[in-house]
Design a protein around this motif. Sequence first.
Motif, PDB file in Angstrom:
ATOM      1  N   MET A   1       0.816  -1.207   0.000  1.00  0.00           N
ATOM      2  CA  MET A   1       0.000   0.000   0.000  1.00  0.00           C
ATOM      3  C   MET A   1       0.851   1.260   0.000  1.00  0.00           C
ATOM      4  O   MET A   1       0.335   2.356  -0.042  1.00  0.00           O
ATOM      5  CB  MET A   1      -0.924   0.019   1.208  1.00  0.00           C
ATOM      6  N   GLY A   2       2.166   1.111   0.025  1.00  0.00           N
ATOM      7  CA  GLY A   2       3.033   2.274  -0.066  1.00  0.00           C
ATOM      8  C   GLY A   2       3.253   2.960   1.258  1.00  0.00           C
ATOM      9  O   GLY A   2       4.360   3.329   1.591  1.00  0.00           O
ATOM     10  N   GLU A   3       2.203   3.186   2.031  1.00  0.00           N
ATOM     11  CA  GLU A   3       2.315   3.863   3.313  1.00  0.00           C
ATOM     12  C   GLU A   3       2.120   2.859   4.446  1.00  0.00           C
ATOM     13  O   GLU A   3       1.160   2.104   4.453  1.00  0.00           O
ATOM     14  CB  GLU A   3       1.261   4.968   3.425  1.00  0.00           C
ATOM     15  N   LYS A   4       3.031   2.834   5.404  1.00  0.00           N
ATOM     16  CA  LYS A   4       2.908   1.916   6.530  1.00  0.00           C
ATOM     17  C   LYS A   4       1.944   2.442   7.581  1.00  0.00           C
ATOM     18  O   LYS A   4       1.295   1.686   8.278  1.00  0.00           O
ATOM     19  CB  LYS A   4       4.279   1.672   7.159  1.00  0.00           C
ATOM     20  N   SER A   5       1.856   3.784   7.723  1.00  0.00           N
ATOM     21  CA  SER A   5       1.022   4.360   8.772  1.00  0.00           C
ATOM     22  C   SER A   5      -0.340   4.706   8.195  1.00  0.00           C
ATOM     23  O   SER A   5      -0.586   5.798   7.722  1.00  0.00           O
ATOM     24  CB  SER A   5       1.688   5.624   9.336  1.00  0.00           C
ATOM     25  N   VAL A   6      -1.241   3.725   8.197  1.00  0.00           N
ATOM     26  CA  VAL A   6      -2.587   3.964   7.716  1.00  0.00           C
ATOM     27  C   VAL A   6      -3.555   3.718   8.853  1.00  0.00           C
ATOM     28  O   VAL A   6      -3.253   3.007   9.802  1.00  0.00           O
ATOM     29  CB  VAL A   6      -2.928   3.054   6.518  1.00  0.00           C
ATOM     30  N   GLU A 289       1.432  11.304   5.348  1.00  0.00           N
ATOM     31  CA  GLU A 289       1.861  12.613   5.859  1.00  0.00           C
ATOM     32  C   GLU A 289       0.852  13.684   5.488  1.00  0.00           C
ATOM     33  O   GLU A 289       0.367  13.753   4.361  1.00  0.00           O
ATOM     34  CB  GLU A 289       3.233  12.944   5.248  1.00  0.00           C
ATOM     35  N   ASN A 290       0.521  14.516   6.435  1.00  0.00           N
ATOM     36  CA  ASN A 290      -0.448  15.590   6.214  1.00  0.00           C
ATOM     37  C   ASN A 290       0.274  16.825   5.699  1.00  0.00           C
ATOM     38  O   ASN A 290       0.789  17.631   6.458  1.00  0.00           O
ATOM     39  CB  ASN A 290      -1.196  15.896   7.512  1.00  0.00           C
ATOM     40  N   GLU A 291       0.322  16.969   4.376  1.00  0.00           N
ATOM     41  CA  GLU A 291       1.019  18.092   3.768  1.00  0.00           C
ATOM     42  C   GLU A 291       0.003  19.033   3.121  1.00  0.00           C
ATOM     43  O   GLU A 291      -1.167  18.689   2.963  1.00  0.00           O
ATOM     44  CB  GLU A 291       2.007  17.601   2.708  1.00  0.00           C
ATOM     45  N   SER A 292       0.452  20.208   2.741  1.00  0.00           N
ATOM     46  CA  SER A 292      -0.371  21.158   1.978  1.00  0.00           C
ATOM     47  C   SER A 292       0.211  21.230   0.581  1.00  0.00           C
ATOM     48  O   SER A 292       1.120  22.029   0.315  1.00  0.00           O
ATOM     49  CB  SER A 292      -0.360  22.540   2.643  1.00  0.00           C
ATOM     50  N   PRO A 293      -0.265  20.378  -0.336  1.00  0.00           N
ATOM     51  CA  PRO A 293       0.410  20.243  -1.631  1.00  0.00           C
ATOM     52  C   PRO A 293       0.419  21.519  -2.460  1.00  0.00           C
ATOM     53  O   PRO A 293       1.426  21.832  -3.108  1.00  0.00           O
ATOM     54  CB  PRO A 293      -0.372  19.124  -2.313  1.00  0.00           C
ATOM     55  N   LEU A 294      -0.665  22.262  -2.463  1.00  0.00           N
ATOM     56  CA  LEU A 294      -0.708  23.489  -3.262  1.00  0.00           C
ATOM     57  C   LEU A 294       0.259  24.541  -2.723  1.00  0.00           C
ATOM     58  O   LEU A 294       0.899  25.260  -3.486  1.00  0.00           O
ATOM     59  CB  LEU A 294      -2.134  24.025  -3.300  1.00  0.00           C
ATOM     60  N   GLU A 295       0.372  24.619  -1.399  1.00  0.00           N
ATOM     61  CA  GLU A 295       1.332  25.550  -0.808  1.00  0.00           C
ATOM     62  C   GLU A 295       2.762  25.148  -1.154  1.00  0.00           C
ATOM     63  O   GLU A 295       3.616  26.014  -1.404  1.00  0.00           O
ATOM     64  CB  GLU A 295       1.152  25.606   0.705  1.00  0.00           C
ATOM     65  N   LYS A 296       3.034  23.858  -1.166  1.00  0.00           N
ATOM     66  CA  LYS A 296       4.368  23.390  -1.544  1.00  0.00           C
ATOM     67  C   LYS A 296       4.714  23.809  -2.968  1.00  0.00           C
ATOM     68  O   LYS A 296       5.829  24.261  -3.251  1.00  0.00           O
ATOM     69  CB  LYS A 296       4.454  21.870  -1.413  1.00  0.00           C
ATOM     70  N   ILE A 297       3.755  23.657  -3.877  1.00  0.00           N
ATOM     71  CA  ILE A 297       4.005  24.042  -5.267  1.00  0.00           C
ATOM     72  C   ILE A 297       4.262  25.536  -5.366  1.00  0.00           C
ATOM     73  O   ILE A 297       5.160  25.993  -6.095  1.00  0.00           O
ATOM     74  CB  ILE A 297       2.814  23.629  -6.155  1.00  0.00           C
ATOM     75  N   THR A 298       3.501  26.320  -4.622  1.00  0.00           N
ATOM     76  CA  THR A 298       3.693  27.776  -4.613  1.00  0.00           C
ATOM     77  C   THR A 298       5.098  28.136  -4.140  1.00  0.00           C
ATOM     78  O   THR A 298       5.716  29.093  -4.634  1.00  0.00           O
ATOM     79  CB  THR A 298       2.642  28.444  -3.711  1.00  0.00           C
ATOM     80  N   LEU A 305       1.993  14.058  -2.452  1.00  0.00           N
ATOM     81  CA  LEU A 305       0.625  13.602  -2.711  1.00  0.00           C
ATOM     82  C   LEU A 305       0.335  12.345  -1.892  1.00  0.00           C
ATOM     83  O   LEU A 305      -0.116  11.312  -2.408  1.00  0.00           O
ATOM     84  CB  LEU A 305       0.402  13.344  -4.206  1.00  0.00           C
ATOM     85  N   CYS A 306       0.569  12.450  -0.592  1.00  0.00           N
ATOM     86  CA  CYS A 306       0.484  11.285   0.298  1.00  0.00           C
ATOM     87  C   CYS A 306      -0.910  10.682   0.367  1.00  0.00           C
ATOM     88  O   CYS A 306      -1.078   9.450   0.329  1.00  0.00           O
ATOM     89  CB  CYS A 306       0.945  11.674   1.694  1.00  0.00           C
ATOM     90  N   ALA A 307      -1.937  11.538   0.496  1.00  0.00           N
ATOM     91  CA  ALA A 307      -3.298  11.015   0.616  1.00  0.00           C
ATOM     92  C   ALA A 307      -3.711  10.284  -0.655  1.00  0.00           C
ATOM     93  O   ALA A 307      -4.309   9.201  -0.600  1.00  0.00           O
ATOM     94  CB  ALA A 307      -4.270  12.150   0.919  1.00  0.00           C
ATOM     95  N   LEU A 308      -3.376  10.844  -1.812  1.00  0.00           N
ATOM     96  CA  LEU A 308      -3.705  10.205  -3.079  1.00  0.00           C
ATOM     97  C   LEU A 308      -2.965   8.873  -3.216  1.00  0.00           C
ATOM     98  O   LEU A 308      -3.524   7.890  -3.715  1.00  0.00           O
ATOM     99  CB  LEU A 308      -3.356  11.125  -4.244  1.00  0.00           C
TER     100      LEU A 308
END
Length: 637
Positions: A1-6, A289-298, A305-308
């Motif tokens: 599943m790619g992520e261990k912490s689910v 990981e809870n990131e803010s992807p749009l802010e990162k791009i800015t 894209l952890c949630a995806l």
Amino acid sequence: MGEKSVTAHLHGDALRTFMSRILDDLRALERLLAQEAFESDVRRIGAEQELVLVDSHFRPAPAAMEILPKVDDPHFTHELGLFNLEINLDPLVFGGRCLRDLEHRLEAHVHRLREVTDEMELAVVLTGILPTFRKSDLDVKMMTPLPRYQNLNEASNRMRGTDYEFHIKGLDELLLKHDSVMLEAANSSFQVHFQVGASEFANMYNIAQVVTAPVLAAATNSPLLFGRRLWHETRIALFQQAIDTRTSSHHLRERSPRVTFGRQWVRNSVLELFREDVVRFRALVGGGENESPLEKITRGEIPKLCALSVFNGTVYRWNRACYGITNGKPHLRIENRVLPAGPTIVDQVANAAFWFGLISAFASRYSDVTEHIDFSDVKMNFLAAARLGLHAQFDWFEQRRIPAQVLICEQLIPEARGGLERSGIDAADIDRYLGIIEQRVRSGNTGSSWQLRSLSSFHGKTKMGEQLNALTAAMIHRQREGRPVSTWRPASLSEANRWEPQFLKVEQYMSTDLFTVREDEPISLVASLMEWKHIRHVPVEDSDNRLVGLISYRTLLRLMAKGWNDRENGAQSAADIMKRDPTSVSPETSTLEAIQLMRRRRIDCLPVCRDGRLVGILTERDFMEVAAQFLEQTLKE
């Protein structure tokens, strides 16, 4: 599943929060595509090797958590079952000697694993489905004790709301229920990755879909499950049904399984696949990981894209889109999940070379492959390949009903050769790997065909448990030799070496082709069954298929001695003469316990039940065969 912490239990605020994160990731992906931020000047390949661990009795060995520290290599990780391991290979630039390097790296990793398993008296098997699997091996107790697997199982069970149902029909038929996702652990694959540019993704993905069927037909290696001869690649049906959260209903509502080939072509970009999955499937688990992807791009950064990624890990397209980051730049990959593990490492690399070559060839020929073939034909070709292997016939572009062997040898191997040559693959490697494909296809000796032919040669010589052990033992021996499956001689019963493993538990030796009667059926039917089928015991079941009694030939003899005949006493039923509540055992009972129980109770027949329902039967005749084989082996030694 790619992520261990689910996390499981997604409902209310937690569900809404996670879905919002997925939607943010999709918006970020859309912006990255608009900015042309994706890597496009390099093509890479990669692979994931799944395998099975077995003990000295050729049975699945739940030893993964013990083995991983001994191997001590980050390329190795666990899988759903405690008897599974996975090897993740580092990516390689597609060109030159990359195929040979892929083979050598796989060989080195498997050799390292074998060093550890040899010390533990275990073995490694590369196979789509281990022939010696029994249903009891796939109990939830055999699940790797990590939250991501337990949470996925819990969420799937909760969404389904009832037992999983399996119905697979080939030469034999499998019809059963299971209470967890663990039947998915019976599947082992060799997953290959092909990196593509964002602008070419739609056509490359569609091409990957088109060429999947012939590649699979040449690569099948999973014809057996629980001793039943099913599809040439039974993994395809088993995987879909093992985690299918749908349930049947009286309404013709159209719903998609989480394991899918897809419903239509991709028209513009990878976004279509991700959006389609988000609207069709509920999130089973959350996390990442809870990131803010749009802010990162800015800020000029690249989001993970952890949630995806977590969500994408719970939707199992046979050709799956993957997002990743290499050297600070995002990239897109097509992950082929169709290919089975085995029969050998070199066979696997040949399968990958065939797939890579065909994609490359078709990409240079078709700017839009969807204009030349219908999606319905492509999907039907895939199912035909899974069911029939090289015996399949395909609807292939303008050609209708062309045999798989003819198509592959006369058209597709030359096509793949051209695609690999244009990609700069070493000429000697092209000859080697495509030569392996051609020899396998012309001989018809795929992994599945080899297993079925070997099993056919055993027919009537011994019980199924010993046949499957011999098949697995032969597989292990030939894999260590490393020669392609097209050169393998059929398995022989002597290759299992020992008689003892066949008789550890009654389910390995019991008869499962049963003849029973209902309580209200006439005694004359019981007598006829015994005469026609040459059996001396007939189990009696109630209307819920529960064992309620047993009738022996001695009971009938005593009845006849008292003057019974079917004309005068035909109204009597099985319930009138059966022995009620007969002694029975579970499939997991050891053979020794069963023998001792029969001697102690002075009975010559022992029904085998699970949850009160009859699944097999043991008689004294079966144990005579055990004793004969033991005596023969002892005299030889």
